[in-house]
Every structure is written in structure tokens, then in C-alpha cells.
Design an enzyme around this catalytic site. Sequence first.
Site, PDB file in Angstrom:
ATOM      1  N   GLU A   1       0.854  -1.203   0.000  1.00 33.70           N
ATOM      2  CA  GLU A   1       0.000   0.000   0.000  1.00 33.70           C
ATOM      3  C   GLU A   1       0.878   1.237   0.000  1.00 33.70           C
ATOM      4  OE1 GLU A   1      -1.007  -1.421   3.941  1.00 33.70           O
ATOM      5  OE2 GLU A   1      -1.017   0.661   4.648  1.00 33.70           O
TER       6      GLU A   1
ATOM      7  N   LYS B   1       2.781   4.586   1.034  1.00 35.94           N
ATOM      8  CA  LYS B   1       3.229   5.179   2.288  1.00 35.94           C
ATOM      9  C   LYS B   1       2.892   6.670   2.207  1.00 35.94           C
ATOM     10  CE  LYS B   1       7.180   5.475   5.380  1.00 35.94           C
ATOM     11  NZ  LYS B   1       7.188   6.899   5.631  1.00 35.94           N
TER      12      LYS B   1
ATOM     13  N   ASP C   1       2.693  10.511   3.024  1.00 34.49           N
ATOM     14  CA  ASP C   1       3.632  11.450   3.623  1.00 34.49           C
ATOM     15  C   ASP C   1       2.864  12.497   4.422  1.00 34.49           C
ATOM     16  OD1 ASP C   1       5.962  12.652   4.237  1.00 34.49           O
ATOM     17  OD2 ASP C   1       6.371  13.438   2.234  1.00 34.49           O
TER      18      ASP C   1
ATOM     19  N   TYR D   1      -4.608   2.776   8.507  1.00 35.27           N
ATOM     20  CA  TYR D   1      -3.835   1.658   7.957  1.00 35.27           C
ATOM     21  C   TYR D   1      -3.330   0.679   9.016  1.00 35.27           C
ATOM     22  CZ  TYR D   1      -0.153   5.059   9.046  1.00 35.27           C
ATOM     23  OH  TYR D   1       0.646   5.973   9.677  1.00 35.27           O
TER      24      TYR D   1
ATOM     25  N   LYS E   1      11.134   2.745  -0.193  1.00 40.37           N
ATOM     26  CA  LYS E   1      11.103   4.170  -0.495  1.00 40.37           C
ATOM     27  C   LYS E   1      11.273   4.426  -1.994  1.00 40.37           C
ATOM     28  CE  LYS E   1      10.860   6.695   2.778  1.00 40.37           C
ATOM     29  NZ  LYS E   1      11.763   7.136   3.814  1.00 40.37           N
TER      30      LYS E   1
ATOM     31  N   CYS F   1      40.806  21.713  16.737  1.00 37.79           N
ATOM     32  CA  CYS F   1      39.367  21.919  16.915  1.00 37.79           C
ATOM     33  C   CYS F   1      39.030  23.392  16.674  1.00 37.79           C
ATOM     34  CB  CYS F   1      38.979  21.509  18.335  1.00 37.79           C
ATOM     35  SG  CYS F   1      37.280  21.948  18.731  1.00 37.79           S
TER      36      CYS F   1
ATOM     37  N   CYS G   1      37.852  24.951  20.327  1.00 40.74           N
ATOM     38  CA  CYS G   1      38.677  25.156  21.522  1.00 40.74           C
ATOM     39  C   CYS G   1      40.167  25.121  21.212  1.00 40.74           C
ATOM     40  CB  CYS G   1      38.330  24.123  22.598  1.00 40.74           C
ATOM     41  SG  CYS G   1      38.854  22.459  22.178  1.00 40.74           S
TER      42      CYS G   1
ATOM     43  N   CYS H   1      38.133  16.049  18.369  1.00 41.29           N
ATOM     44  CA  CYS H   1      38.747  17.032  19.255  1.00 41.29           C
ATOM     45  C   CYS H   1      39.147  16.316  20.539  1.00 41.29           C
ATOM     46  CB  CYS H   1      37.745  18.136  19.556  1.00 41.29           C
ATOM     47  SG  CYS H   1      38.196  19.115  20.985  1.00 41.29           S
TER      48      CYS H   1
ATOM     49  N   CYS I   1      35.992  21.557  25.872  1.00 43.39           N
ATOM     50  CA  CYS I   1      35.626  22.084  24.559  1.00 43.39           C
ATOM     51  C   CYS I   1      34.158  22.507  24.611  1.00 43.39           C
ATOM     52  CB  CYS I   1      35.828  21.012  23.491  1.00 43.39           C
ATOM     53  SG  CYS I   1      35.202  21.502  21.883  1.00 43.39           S
TER      54      CYS I   1
HETATM   55  S1  IVH Z   1       2.332   1.076   9.106  1.00 42.32           S
HETATM   56  C1  IVH Z   1       3.777  -0.874  12.864  1.00 42.32           C
HETATM   57  N1  IVH Z   1       1.425   2.017   6.849  1.00 42.32           N
HETATM   58  O1  IVH Z   1       5.292   5.861   8.077  1.00 42.32           O
HETATM   59  C2  IVH Z   1       3.729  -0.210  11.571  1.00 42.32           C
HETATM   60  N2  IVH Z   1       2.793   3.435   8.178  1.00 42.32           N
HETATM   61  O2  IVH Z   1       8.137   5.520   8.536  1.00 42.32           O
HETATM   62  C3  IVH Z   1       3.029   1.072  11.626  1.00 42.32           C
HETATM   63  N3  IVH Z   1       3.092   5.670   7.264  1.00 42.32           N
HETATM   64  O3  IVH Z   1       5.155   6.160  11.556  1.00 42.32           O
HETATM   65  C4  IVH Z   1       3.121   1.868  10.421  1.00 42.32           C
HETATM   66  N4  IVH Z   1       1.866   5.398   5.469  1.00 42.32           N
HETATM   67  O4  IVH Z   1       3.432   7.444  10.158  1.00 42.32           O
HETATM   68  C5  IVH Z   1       2.165   2.263   7.928  1.00 42.32           C
HETATM   69  N5  IVH Z   1       0.506   2.767   4.854  1.00 42.32           N
HETATM   70  C6  IVH Z   1       1.243   2.986   5.933  1.00 42.32           C
HETATM   71  C7  IVH Z   1       1.855   4.240   6.154  1.00 42.32           C
HETATM   72  C8  IVH Z   1       2.636   4.409   7.295  1.00 42.32           C
HETATM   73  C9  IVH Z   1       2.601   6.247   6.151  1.00 42.32           C
HETATM   74  C10 IVH Z   1       3.993   6.338   8.226  1.00 42.32           C
HETATM   75  C11 IVH Z   1       3.657   6.152   9.678  1.00 42.32           C
HETATM   76  C12 IVH Z   1       4.904   5.599  10.312  1.00 42.32           C
HETATM   77  C13 IVH Z   1       5.935   5.993   9.320  1.00 42.32           C
HETATM   78  C14 IVH Z   1       7.140   5.082   9.385  1.00 42.32           C
END
Ligand code: IVH
Length: 713
Positions: free
Chosen positions: A129, A131, A133, A239, A327, A436, A439, A454, A460
Site C-alpha cells: 500500500e 506510504k 507522507d 492503515y 522508499k 578543533c 577550543c 577534538c 571544549c
Molecule cells: S504502518 C507498525 N502504513 O510511516 C507499523 N505506516 O516511517 C506502523 N506511514 O510512523 C506503520 N503510510 O506514520 C504504515 N501505509 C502505511 C503508512 C505508514 C505512512 C507512516 C507512519 C509511520 C511511518 C514510518
Amino acid sequence: MNGSGPQTKVEDLDRAEAVAEVSRLTLLLKKANIAYHQQDAPQITDAEYDLAKRRLAAIEVHFPDMEQDDSPTSQVGAAPREGFGKVRHAVKMLSLGNAFDDADVVDFDKRIRAFLGMTDSALLGYTAEPKIDGLSLSLRYEQGKLVLAATRGDGETGENVTQNALTLADIPTKLTGAPDILEVRGEVFMGHADFAELNKKQMAKGEKPFANPRNGAAGSMRQLDASVTAARPLKFFAYAWGEISSEISDTQIGAIARLAELGFQTNPLTKACESVTDMLGHYGKIEASRADLGYDIDGVVYKVNDLALQARLGFRSTTPRWAIAHKFPAETAWTRLEAIDIQVGRTGALSPVARLTPVTVGGVVVSNATLHNEDYIAGLDNKGEVIRGGPDSPVDIREGDLVQVYRAGDVIPKIRDVDLTKRPENARPYEFRTTCPECGSDAIREDGDAVRRCSGGIICPAQAIEKLRHFVSRGAFDIEGLGARQVEAFYQKDWIKTPADIFSLEKDHGDEIRRLDGWGEKSALNLFAAINARRDISLARVIFALGIRHVGASSASLLARSYGSWEAFEEAISKSEIGTGAEWENLVAIDGVGAVMAASLVAAFHQKSEREAIDRLVKALTNVEDAKAVASTSPIAGKIVVFTGTLERMTRAEAKARAEAMGAKVAGSVSKKTDLVVAGPGAGSKARKAAELGVEVIDEDGWFELASEAAGP
Ligand code: IVH
């Protein structure tokens, strides 16, 4: 309190008096809420507010029929003056490990199979699914009613944003048919069009526009006045979940469908996949549709679909083993490197920083990038291999160069490439300094270390300040009102030189602080109260806060769990000698503590000024809480367990994770201190040694019984 005179004890109130008190207190609290939240002009003190709220709650307990639906006591933790109330998550909010290419995803699948003891060809399903942002949020429903919304914070403690969450159309306030307790987790975000519209309005009002939709969403959620949040176009995708009183499905995909039935928005691009090929195929599809989604995503999340397998896989300290974020490739941009500055960190490391002509990379303006160390600038890695240019002609980085900058996620921007055709004629190779900059002490590079450090220690100022900043940071002492800037200002005034000074700040400089610009009686009192509140603190935080090289947050927790108390930890480390003796052997026998970390700990405890600073700090604390074994009721909580031989019913990795979850320490070798040896077939010398030492030895079936017994019904 506002002329109420001496108060009758709640138990002594009769009904008529109670009714009058309920209405008086309700009015008082509601007015106080409005004055504080909407007019920003508080009329009563926090203490008076708390007292009134506690009295009202006590009356409601005595006369339950008098509890009103919208009682101020049911507004979970109205935000205190300094910001939002803090909320401890019932189940930690975790982050995700990252995969950056297909090979990382293949490895992820392999690791899971190895952990579970599954063959390469056994069926293992995942979900894939987008991710999102945005910013993650946990919504707690009790008996179908939304009672609490909290941000992630540091994963253990977040901020109470209930009033703000109540204003989002995507967040139901009531659920029908949900478990009695259900914590729904997901992401708050802002769409592109809404974001552009919001920024237009911000600018029309003469206010600063947001850098990107994520900042827009975060800024909108963190408004003390919920009516501001209400006016912002925020959305929410569910999610995941935290605490639940009964299971909502036996698969991830089923659970998401169930959340959708309950009225949550879930992402339509969520798909069940049968194989890694399927997952990567879906990644491609999501990536191709990225530009048309209308909201920002930064990758694809894969999760093991079978929830029973998720439970077996469990968690590392901050990430689940059963999920990963794949990613999207980092965004890049070309810009000029104007200068190279050297910063000195808490451990004395001289870190080169590239000062850049500001450039936008993936929606964020970047003006600094890390250059790691002197080898990196010269185009070499820590083994001396070329990382830029041909094998015999490394390409170095010079002031004045045109460089390619990239950003992956939230990490500090880095430099990927140099355009040699644009190098100015007068550009010279960068000469890394050997003293450094802060210092003047010698900066020494030891054999095998990529970093020059350092040698000034706490004399320092840069190291002292960085140590203090670390000390007050979120995972360490996290003192409300004493952030990085504040400790630095107090350091400059000579009021705080080492962490212990923080705890005598009130006694030694209380009056001066009250008289500082921007301070007053109230804010000073709040600060001292926040400092005093931290005199009682967990062992893991104390160890982490010491800022010892190689001891990060998860190592600190590991050490805390292993030694249990400050006294035991302090004694063991003080008695250790690097590389030799029983205490040293015990230290490095802890699974997860290597010789490098152990040596760094022991060195810190033996260095005079550092040791004095540690002792003074601990004296200033009233209670360093013992680390609780994770499951103190388990039969192996606090025990040292060694696995040896082949295990057939669970893999070694799973057995180890399971034992740790039950509060045991897993060691690699048998000694007098070992409490239990689990010996599978083929166990050799370790089982013999255990027998010699009289340590209890059980076979795998015995272990399996123990592990399932502790798992409970
Ligand atoms: S699952 C235990 N699913 O990504 C797992 N996270 O980098 C819980 N996020 O803190 C996260 N989309 O804020 C999950 N489809 C998705 C997501 C997602 C965004 C975020 C979430 C998490 C962060 C981790």
C-alpha cells in the site's frame, strides 16, 4: 478559588449541594477553557484549573447520575498552557525499516522466512500500500466513542490532539459494532490542491506559507485553537491499529476492510500480494500513479498479511519485523557548494558541513548537506575505496563546486555527485584542519577511525553544549521548557556546564531566571517543576542521556534491561576493565553489546571529569527507576538464557526474540551466571559446560512449553 470559600468534602455533600457544585465547577471550567483556548487570555492558574477538574470528577464518581455528556472532565486532558497534554500510548507507535531497492525487498522476505523457518517456496502473503507522507495519529475508541487522539511523538508518548481530531470529517466520532477498545492508527495529510489553496490564504493574510503539504498538515493539527484546525482541509487514511479488546480480523487485508466498514477511509491502492514479484509489480503501479494521486506519498509499505505470523515475528526496538517501507528514489537537485564548515559534535567528532546556495529538493529548501568526514570529501570510503570517479582518480569535493544534492526521507541531505566541467579554476583540494575550531585542542584521527576528533573533552565548549543538548533531547531527559536553545543560552551564561547543574538551576540561578527577558514568575516555576519532575526517571533514559559514544537509545534500553538497576549497572561498568576480567566478559556476553560499545562505556566511566559529571548527576536524581523485565510474570523474566544446538520447532532468531519479549537476557556463551540452557539436538560443549556448572538444561519441547505457557490464553 474564585470566592468559593472553604469547601465541603465531596463525601459530605448532600444531593442539592452536589448539584450546585457541579454547575458551578462546570461553568468555571468551561469559561477557563474558552479563555485559554480561544481568547489566549487565561483567567485562572493551571493549579486552580486542575483542582476544579479533580473536584468535579470526584463528585461525578460519588453521584454518577450527575455526569453530563459534555462534562469538562470527559475532555481528555485539555491542553496545558505550554502546549498539548502528553499521552502515553497503550501500544507503542512504531516507525518502519526502509528498503531502497528491489534487492532490499528480496532480503526482507528472506529474513522473514528465515525467522519463521519457512522455505523459499512456502506460501507467504503480504499487503502492499502507499506510504502516505503526512503525520501519524492514533485514535482511541472506547465503547464506540472517540475518547482520545494522539500524535506519534517519540513513539511512546505523543501529544493529545483530541479536540483537533474531532474536527476532521474523515474521523468518525462514534463507531457501531467496534470492539470495546479500539485504537485506529493512520495518517493525517493534505491534498495538493487544498495545500495550494491554504498557502494562498496564508500569504493573503501576510502569514508564512508552509514548505510542503506534510508541514501544512502537521502545522494544522498542532493548533491550540481547534477552530483553526477545523478550517483546514485535512484528510485521514487508516492503515493500522494499536490496543484492541478483541481481534478485528485474522489478516491485514481483512483488518483494513473491517476499518473501512466501520467508517474509516482506507487507501484504495492497498493490495494483497502472493509473492515478492507481485509486491514489486504493485510498487511499480503505485509509483506510476504517484503524480496523479493528488497527495504526497514517499514509498510503498509491505506488511505480512497473516496476523498470526505478524504476532510471531514481533518487533525490534522501534520497528516491526513484519513490515518495511520501500522508499521511492531520492529527489535530487544541482547547486553551488559555497563553503565547507566544520562542526564539533557531542563526542568531539569534527563533521564537515556543506553550505550550499539554497535550492529546492522535493519541496524542501536545502542549504546544508553533510559531507561525513575527510575521506568522503576526498572521494574515498572508510576502506580507502573510491566512491566517486575512476578507480585511480577519485573525484574530490571542493569549495566552489557545482554539486548534486539528494534527500531521502527526513534524513540530512547528502551530496551525490560533482560536475567537474563546472569547477572554478581557482578551486583547491580541501584541507581538513587538525585542530578543533571551537577550543583549539588537537583534533586526532585514530587508526581505523574515519573521523577526526577534538581531544578537549568537556573543556571544549562545542562538546559540552552538544552533550547538554543531547541530555535534554526527546529520548533522554526531555525536560519540558528546556530545549536545545535554552540549555545553550544557560551554558553561555555559565549557569549550566554539565547535566547536574540543571538540577540546581532553581537554587543557584532562580532569581536571575525570573528576571530574564521573556521570563516571569510563572514560566520560571513551570520550568523548575518540569526539571523536578524528571528527578524520577527510567534507567534507560539515564543511560542514553549520558551521551556515551556508541550507546544509542536501543542499546541504552538493552543495557537497562540487562542490569535492571542503576546500582548494578554502575557497579558492573566501574569494575570492568577493557578487554579483560569477569565483569568485562559479562558485559560483552550481552547479546547486542559489542566490544566497541563496551569499551566506550568503560572508558567513559573511568575518565575522571566524565565520571564526576555522572556521579553528580545521579546524586541530583531522587529515583532512577529499575528497568522492568518486559514480562515480570514470565518464568524467565530477568534470567540469562543460552540457546545451543539445532532448534526444530522455531528458528534460533524467533526463540531469541521470544525469550527477550519474556524479559530474559539471551547470552551467547554459558557461564556461572547462566540460568537456563535450551539445548537442541547436536548441542555440544555448551551443554556439557552447563552440566558441569550445574545450570538447568531443558530440551526444545520444554522450551516450547515454556514459551507458549507465557504467551497466555
Ligand atoms: S504502518 C507498525 N502504513 O510511516 C507499523 N505506516 O516511517 C506502523 N506511514 O510512523 C506503520 N503510510 O506514520 C504504515 N501505509 C502505511 C503508512 C505508514 C505512512 C507512516 C507512519 C509511520 C511511518 C514510518
